[in-house]
Design an enzyme around this catalytic site. Structure first.
Site, PDB file in Angstrom:
ATOM      1  N   ARG A  50      69.822  27.311   7.688  1.00  0.00           N
ATOM      2  CA  ARG A  50      68.849  27.993   8.551  1.00  0.00           C
ATOM      3  C   ARG A  50      68.354  27.023   9.623  1.00  0.00           C
ATOM      4  O   ARG A  50      68.283  25.812   9.385  1.00  0.00           O
ATOM      5  CB  ARG A  50      67.639  28.435   7.743  1.00  0.00           C
ATOM      6  CG  ARG A  50      67.919  29.536   6.759  1.00  0.00           C
ATOM      7  CD  ARG A  50      66.592  30.156   6.301  1.00  0.00           C
ATOM      8  NE  ARG A  50      66.830  31.251   5.395  1.00  0.00           N
ATOM      9  CZ  ARG A  50      67.053  31.086   4.097  1.00  0.00           C
ATOM     10  NH1 ARG A  50      67.043  29.881   3.565  1.00  0.00           N
ATOM     11  NH2 ARG A  50      67.269  32.125   3.326  1.00  0.00           N
ATOM     12  N   HIS A  68      42.424  43.055  48.179  1.00  0.00           N
ATOM     13  CA  HIS A  68      41.305  43.880  47.812  1.00  0.00           C
ATOM     14  C   HIS A  68      41.513  44.726  46.572  1.00  0.00           C
ATOM     15  O   HIS A  68      40.696  44.749  45.666  1.00  0.00           O
ATOM     16  CB  HIS A  68      40.885  44.707  49.015  1.00  0.00           C
ATOM     17  CG  HIS A  68      39.472  44.433  49.208  1.00  0.00           C
ATOM     18  ND1 HIS A  68      38.560  45.257  48.642  1.00  0.00           N
ATOM     19  CD2 HIS A  68      38.840  43.358  49.702  1.00  0.00           C
ATOM     20  CE1 HIS A  68      37.391  44.695  48.860  1.00  0.00           C
ATOM     21  NE2 HIS A  68      37.536  43.546  49.506  1.00  0.00           N
ATOM     22  N   ARG A 116      28.802  40.902  44.950  1.00  0.00           N
ATOM     23  CA  ARG A 116      29.261  41.120  46.330  1.00  0.00           C
ATOM     24  C   ARG A 116      28.604  42.412  46.825  1.00  0.00           C
ATOM     25  O   ARG A 116      29.074  43.507  46.509  1.00  0.00           O
ATOM     26  CB  ARG A 116      30.781  41.270  46.363  1.00  0.00           C
ATOM     27  CG  ARG A 116      31.561  40.020  45.981  1.00  0.00           C
ATOM     28  CD  ARG A 116      33.038  40.393  45.808  1.00  0.00           C
ATOM     29  NE  ARG A 116      33.946  39.278  45.889  1.00  0.00           N
ATOM     30  CZ  ARG A 116      34.662  38.807  44.861  1.00  0.00           C
ATOM     31  NH1 ARG A 116      34.545  39.354  43.671  1.00  0.00           N
ATOM     32  NH2 ARG A 116      35.498  37.802  45.031  1.00  0.00           N
ATOM     33  N   ARG A 139      24.860  37.972  46.681  1.00  0.00           N
ATOM     34  CA  ARG A 139      25.395  37.476  47.948  1.00  0.00           C
ATOM     35  C   ARG A 139      25.093  38.476  49.051  1.00  0.00           C
ATOM     36  O   ARG A 139      25.337  39.676  48.891  1.00  0.00           O
ATOM     37  CB  ARG A 139      26.904  37.281  47.831  1.00  0.00           C
ATOM     38  CG  ARG A 139      27.506  36.809  49.133  1.00  0.00           C
ATOM     39  CD  ARG A 139      28.977  36.563  49.005  1.00  0.00           C
ATOM     40  NE  ARG A 139      29.743  37.791  49.115  1.00  0.00           N
ATOM     41  CZ  ARG A 139      31.065  37.838  49.001  1.00  0.00           C
ATOM     42  NH1 ARG A 139      31.738  36.734  48.739  1.00  0.00           N
ATOM     43  NH2 ARG A 139      31.703  38.972  49.117  1.00  0.00           N
ATOM     44  N   GLU A 164      32.918  28.096  51.243  1.00  0.00           N
ATOM     45  CA  GLU A 164      34.194  28.813  51.341  1.00  0.00           C
ATOM     46  C   GLU A 164      35.033  28.316  52.499  1.00  0.00           C
ATOM     47  O   GLU A 164      36.176  28.719  52.663  1.00  0.00           O
ATOM     48  CB  GLU A 164      33.942  30.310  51.561  1.00  0.00           C
ATOM     49  CG  GLU A 164      33.201  30.965  50.435  1.00  0.00           C
ATOM     50  CD  GLU A 164      32.896  32.411  50.755  1.00  0.00           C
ATOM     51  OE1 GLU A 164      33.650  33.268  50.306  1.00  0.00           O
ATOM     52  OE2 GLU A 164      31.903  32.667  51.483  1.00  0.00           O
ATOM     53  N   GLY A 205      33.493  29.324  46.772  1.00  0.00           N
ATOM     54  CA  GLY A 205      34.286  30.558  46.811  1.00  0.00           C
ATOM     55  C   GLY A 205      35.726  30.149  47.032  1.00  0.00           C
ATOM     56  O   GLY A 205      36.193  29.964  48.155  1.00  0.00           O
ATOM     57  N   ASN A 261      38.490  31.631  46.723  1.00  0.00           N
ATOM     58  CA  ASN A 261      39.464  32.529  47.373  1.00  0.00           C
ATOM     59  C   ASN A 261      39.569  32.171  48.854  1.00  0.00           C
ATOM     60  O   ASN A 261      40.645  31.894  49.377  1.00  0.00           O
ATOM     61  CB  ASN A 261      39.033  33.995  47.260  1.00  0.00           C
ATOM     62  CG  ASN A 261      38.882  34.436  45.828  1.00  0.00           C
ATOM     63  OD1 ASN A 261      39.510  33.873  44.944  1.00  0.00           O
ATOM     64  ND2 ASN A 261      38.037  35.433  45.587  1.00  0.00           N
ATOM     65  N   ASP A 262      38.421  32.205  49.517  1.00  0.00           N
ATOM     66  CA  ASP A 262      38.442  31.872  50.941  1.00  0.00           C
ATOM     67  C   ASP A 262      38.752  30.399  51.155  1.00  0.00           C
ATOM     68  O   ASP A 262      39.441  30.044  52.105  1.00  0.00           O
ATOM     69  CB  ASP A 262      37.107  32.239  51.597  1.00  0.00           C
ATOM     70  CG  ASP A 262      37.113  33.703  52.031  1.00  0.00           C
ATOM     71  OD1 ASP A 262      38.073  34.097  52.722  1.00  0.00           O
ATOM     72  OD2 ASP A 262      36.194  34.448  51.640  1.00  0.00           O
ATOM     73  N   CYS A 271      33.080  30.622  42.028  1.00  0.00           N
ATOM     74  CA  CYS A 271      33.015  32.067  41.790  1.00  0.00           C
ATOM     75  C   CYS A 271      34.222  32.796  42.374  1.00  0.00           C
ATOM     76  O   CYS A 271      34.228  34.003  42.456  1.00  0.00           O
ATOM     77  CB  CYS A 271      31.722  32.645  42.347  1.00  0.00           C
ATOM     78  SG  CYS A 271      31.594  32.464  44.125  1.00  0.00           S
TER      79      CYS A 271
END
Ligand code: PEP
Ligand code: MG
Length: 841
Positions: free
Chosen positions: A77, A425, A532, A588, A715, A736, A738-739, A801
């Protein structure tokens, strides 16, 4: 060359053996032997030995065989470091030959002996000699003639007789298994499961315990928990007069393990052996500190344990098993916290496609929001709403999302877009709502007029056809596969409470609406890290109010819209404060990229003209006026606040009036107000002085004395660079990401999906930086921003965030930088709580 004894390790009570020399199976067998379980003689070959065999060395067969009786029947095995990495299938009954067959005909009878031999020849021919399986099928009724024919076929195909020597057979088996492991397919498969490129294979050679014979003889498996739920329950099978491969292939004659009114059971037929199995199970659980599945053989009622492996388990069972092991004192609570994969928790939060269900694959996109849902295809928000009104679940498919689609998303069971990346989005909203979502499914064609999609294999699906969105894997499937429900049971809560006890960084949620806030609380977020506010206007008719605000051309017109917005905002904030019960709420101010709110196409503009009761031409002209080439870098965030300060004034007033009202019922509330998209200290100064004025006015009007904190979202790269003077005006800095990722890379959040997979495939980027925080670049800005921020204000509160907030690597980074908290979408809060705890341990 010959492998020497040094490379072999006899699995005895004295041998030192670790999983990383001989593999997990060998290690486990060694432990079973130490526990005095009746394990047959077993020899283990190390990773090095198997590597050498794969490279062409001949195994030292006499050295292996000398540990066994004369003329043994053996099994081999695989034993890799992690059993989940797979490996070649087991080979049983090595050593079977004409003489052994004759002998077994005497003891077992001709039929079983012949069946055993034929089965062995079949697997040797197919697995070891790699002959065509078609040539070696097993007849229903074995016979000496069929056996002879099979041996003849082997001889014709191989130009040699079927090997009669056990040593020769064993050598061939070892070589074949070693080679299989080194093959490309096996390598890719295990690497996909997380195995390192140089993962080794150990092999375990064991004396066969024959499962056939007089009295109660056969093979069985037993485990003591349920694989799906993890609750204590004896599960398994026992197949009389059958080998282990047979139990798995065909359980037609298997009997129950425990007493059962439906038929005979092992408990009744072999009570002593059954009792021993229960004892071994309990012993194994305590000493191996794990729920094990035990493979066993009975021969005339005599019990032999062949093997024990970790019970295969669903995510839900993994949580329950870890918690139960810790509750019963077998493992420490910290071990339980470490044993559950954070990603597995995420599976429990949502409905999932049942792993056992058949998948009719249509198209793959980016897995933007986990969970699965089935529904009928719809192609517009209106259709989605109509479908919801009929209480018919639907899946909304769009090229990309516009504000109209947000209404559709609320009505739909799941959403798929052809464009967009993980921070687009649709993705952000989907995650926030806990709605299964796939974005960037670019391999699919959509014909909005015909209301149909065409998937890569050429199939076409029309509006009304049933499909399933698996947002966990990013796959769209045809039809309605079976689902598993979410399972937030007591074990889940217990595990997370243990995680919280060791966690050393705060976890807040990004929650925009009272409904989100409730979800965040249910998952025990320690506050809201990002509300937001523009998202509060995505719903229903509210989006038109937002547009009215954007379209207002005169101060009077704007004033009138703001007056209508104020009570709505105030009520929302009051709800948030009530739900969060004194926990911090960070609000925000508006950050509405205009393109997300402008109407799209002729029909959109016509609708808006109707709502605003103005001529279409006026709308078209205003849209032209407001259109930006680069809306993500346009009049967003604080820029709108600076040029039209009345908007932020209204929001500040709504926050403070809600604070004053809520403070009367829920105790003193200290709202946190956050300014988005800052790039210069002066922006903060200007906004601060107006907000201070609004606060003073509301204090006077209401007679309630409240405090508030003003903070800044970092951001833009410039905000990170200038964090020192910005922090002089900011009690907190929230990155932030993302930005910040968008602007650090100069990469559009909404367009990057188009080429991201090319970039990742060619290793330009290791991973999508919108998905996995880029520690080298964006991380450098975070580090620098944090240092400079602290220079400006030593007690400044630091957090992130962006969508990265729930990710393990981002949490690890934030802990290392001494951040106060991370904030992520509500459904990721439990995962983040567990990840953060594991990092602290
Ligand atoms: C961000 O940019 O990281 C952020 C949280 O804000 P938004 O996603 O709303 O732009
Ligand atoms: Mg942002």
């Amino acid at each position: 060359k010959v492998i020497t004894l040094k490379d072999l390790c006899l699995v005895t009570k004295t041998a030192q053996m670790a999983a990383n020399i001989h593999g997990g199976r060998a290690k486990c067998l060694q432990r079973l032997i130490r526990l005095d379980m009746p394990v047959p003689t077993t020899v283990a070959l190390s990773f090095d030995a198997v590597r050498a065999i794969a490279a062409g060395q001949v195994a030292d067969i006499p050295q292996i065989l000398r540990h066994f009786e004369e003329n043994p029947l053996l099994s081999v095995r695989p034993s890799s470091m992690d059993p989940d990495w797979g490996g070649p299938g087991a080979m049983l009954n090595i050593g079977m030959n004409d003489a052994k067959h004759a002998q077994l005909c005497e003891t077992l009878g001709e039929d079983p002996a012949t069946r055993l031999y034929m089965r062995y020849i079949q697997s040797f021919a197919v697995e070891v000699a790699r002959l065509d399986p078609e040539e070696f099928y097993l007849p229903d009724q074995p016979s000496l003639a069929a056996l002879k024919a099979m041996l003849a076929t082997y001889e014709t195909e191989m130009d040699a007789e079927f090997p009669q020597d056990a040593g020769e057979q064993l050598g061939e088996v070892l070589r074949s298994m070693a080679r299989t492991w080194e093959g490309t397919t096996a390598r890719l498969l295990r690497q996909a499961k997380g195995a390192p490129a140089d993962a080794g294979l150990g092999l375990v050679v064991q004396e066969m315990a024959l499962a056939m014979g007089p009295g109660i003889s056969g093979s069985g498996v037993i485990q003591f928990v349920d694989n799906t739920t993890g609750t204590a329950q004896i599960n398994g099978r026992f197949a009389p007069q059958a080998t282990h491969t047979e139990i798995i292939r065909d359980s037609a004659n298997a009997i129950y393990l425990t007493r059962d009114p439906r038929g005979p059971s092992l408990e009744d037929e072999a009570p002593d052996a059954f009792q021993k199995l229960i004892e071994f199970g309990a012993l194994g659980r305590i000493r191996l500190r794990e729920e094990m599945e035990i493979k066993f053989i009975l021969r005339d009622g005599e019990l032999t344990i062949l093997d024990a492996i970790r019970v295969q388990r669903s995510s839900r069972a993994a949580v329950r098993i870890a918690v139960d092991l810790a509750t019963s004192g077998v493992i420490a609570k910290e071990d339980a916290v470490m044993r559950v994969q954070p990603a597995a928790l995420s599976e429990l939060l949502h409905r999932q496609v049942d792993r056992r269900a058949k998948r009719d694959f249509l198209v793959r996109g980016i897995a933007a929001s986990p969970g699965a849902a089935s529904g009928r295809l719809v192609f517009s928000a209106n259709e989605a709403q109509a479908s919801a009104a009929r209480e018919e679940p639907c899946v909304l498919v769009r090229r990309e999302t516009t504000p109209e689609d947000i209404r559709g998303m609320h009505a739909a069971a799941a959403v798929v877009t052809l464009r967009g990346g993980v921070t687009s989005h649709a993705a952000v909203i989907g995650r926030g709502m806990g709605l299964p979502c796939i974005v960037g499914a670019a391999d699919m064609d959509i014909d909005e007029k015909k209301r149909e999609i065409t998937v890569p294999d050429g199939r076409t699906f029309q509006a009304g056809d049933m499909v399933t969105v698996d947002g966990t894997t990013g796959q769209m499937l045809a039809g309605q596969p079976a689902m598993l429900e979410a399972a937030l049971d007591d074990a889940f809560q217990t595990l997370l409470s243990w995680a919280d006890a060791v966690r050393d960084i705060g976890i807040r949620a990004n929650a925009d609406t009272p409904a989100d806030a409730q979800t965040a609380r249910n998952f025990e977020a320690e506050g809201i890290g990002l509300c937001r506010t523009e998202h509060m206007f995505f719903d229903g008719d509210r989006v038109d109010l937002m547009r009215e605000m954007i379209f207002a051309e005169t101060p009077e017109g704007l004033g009138a819209v703001l007056e209508r917005l104020l009570p709505l905002q105030r009520a929302d904030f009051k709800d948030l404060f009530r739900i969060m019960q004194g926990l911090p709420v960070c609000i925000r101010l508006f950050d509405a990229p205009l393109h997300e709110f402008l109407p799209v196409g002729k029909s959109g503009m016509r609708e808006l003209a109707e709502v605003l009761d103005v001529p279409l031409a006026q709308i078209t002209a205003r849209v032209d006026d407001l259109s930006e080439y680069n809306p993500m870098l346009g009049q967003r965030g604080v820029r709108l606040g600076i040029s039209v300060p009345e908007i932020y004034d209204m929001q500040a007033r709504a926050i403070f009036e809600a604070t004053a009202a809520a403070s009367e019922t829920s105790g003193a509330i200290v709202p946190e107000i956050m300014i988005p998209l800052v790039s210069a200290m002066r922006e903060v100064e200007l906004v601060q002085s107006r907000i201070d004025a609004v606060a003073a006015a509301v204090r006077t009007e209401t007679g309630v004395d409240f405090e508030y904190k003003l903070g800044v979202m970092v951001e833009t790269p410039r905000a990170a660079l200038r964090a020192e003077d910005i922090a002089e005006h900011a009690a907190f800095l929230s990155f932030g990401t993302n930005d910040l990722t968008q602007m650090t890379y100069g990469l559009s959040r909404d367009d990057a999906g188009k080429f991201m997979s090319d970039y990742v495939k060619q290793q330009v980027y290791e991973e999508d930086p919108f998905h996995t925080l880029d520690l080298e670049g964006v991380g450098e800005l975070l580090k620098l921003g944090a240092e400079r921020g602290r220079r400006g204000r030593p007690d400044v509160t630091l957090s992130i965030c962006g969508e990265h907030g729930g990710d393990t690597n981002a949490i690890a980074f934030c802990r290392a930088q001494g951040f106060d908290y991370v904030s992520c979408s509500p459904f990721r809060v439990p995962v983040a709580r567990l990840s953060a705890a594991q990092l602290a341990l």
